[in-house]
Design an enzyme around this catalytic site. Sequence first.
Site: not given
Ligand code: SF4
Length: 340
Positions: A91, A104, A111, A115, A118, A158-159, A190, A213-215, A289, A330
Amino acid sequence: MQQINGLSYAQVEELVKACGQPAYRAGQLFGWLHQKRAAAFEDMKNLPKAFREQLAARGTIAKVTIEKKLVSQLDGTVKYLFSLPDGETVECVVMRYKHGLSICLSTQVGCKMGCSFCASTLAGYVRDLTAAEILDQIYTAADDLGERIGNIVLMGIGEPLDNYQNVLDFIRLVTDSRGMDLSPRHITLSTCGIVPGILKLADEGLPITLSISLHAPNDALRDQLMPVNRKYRIHQVLAACRQFEQKTGRRISFEYTLIDGVNDSRDCARQLADLCRGLMCHVNLIPVNKVQETGYTQSHQVSQFQAWLQDRGVNATVRRTLGQDISAACGQLRRQSLQQ
Ligand code: SF4
């Protein structure tokens, strides 16, 4: 076969030499690939036919194809589902801001990071994207919209630091003055906090923006939300951020998704403010989200949380929610397509 639109200028020069062509052909070939964005070697009319055939025998031009395109009626956000040359899908979202278009990009198919909030990680990891595949998401979206895209965020599926070399090759390519010539200052990468990757990136001398990405403001909570935290603890991530800041002079951006009843308390705001102390940083608060499978719901004290941070001297903004009517978060579109 190599993807010729993923080669650096120096690699294109080597290729031209290996094909027995004069040096100036490198500029012509690079221009066809990155200014005219040619999709096929036979379109490169000022290159000799024999050279075009040599190129076709040695490599390909990796293009992405639009599988689906959704346009938000609310704010003009555009979301693409692209298919890659092997049929996998990723995407990409184009957002409209006052200062222009921002894109983006995805860097992996799926991934590994897991997380919990996500959608991109739910179907697991398939493969890394090549530099050419990351780059062609911009070219395809810009050509489709007929508009210039001036900002890039590597924040899609993805990371990025788990696909380090391809992402770096992409950044070098997109900032090349003989190609798209984008300023590194208009690129944000990111990461969920891959410490060795952040340290390596700090040494590259690239003035891009690093976004973490702290969260969560403590390890116990972050362990629950982001499995990567069991490997790289918050204090290690912050130490790496300090090095990045010192080496690049760039401010760090922290992404903090606010989830109702999970990480949105006054105490969490206090802990987060403590983490920010002494670091040149900015906190981006994101209303979570909705992803059906996660069960998380949006915090109803987003502005209050921002105020708590600001009271403690932290620079914090709330990210505008864009494309809500087209599930622009995402991983959601790819997930729907896989389910179908
Ligand atoms: S937030 Fe980013 S690193 Fe975490 S699972 Fe989603 S895509 Fe992967």
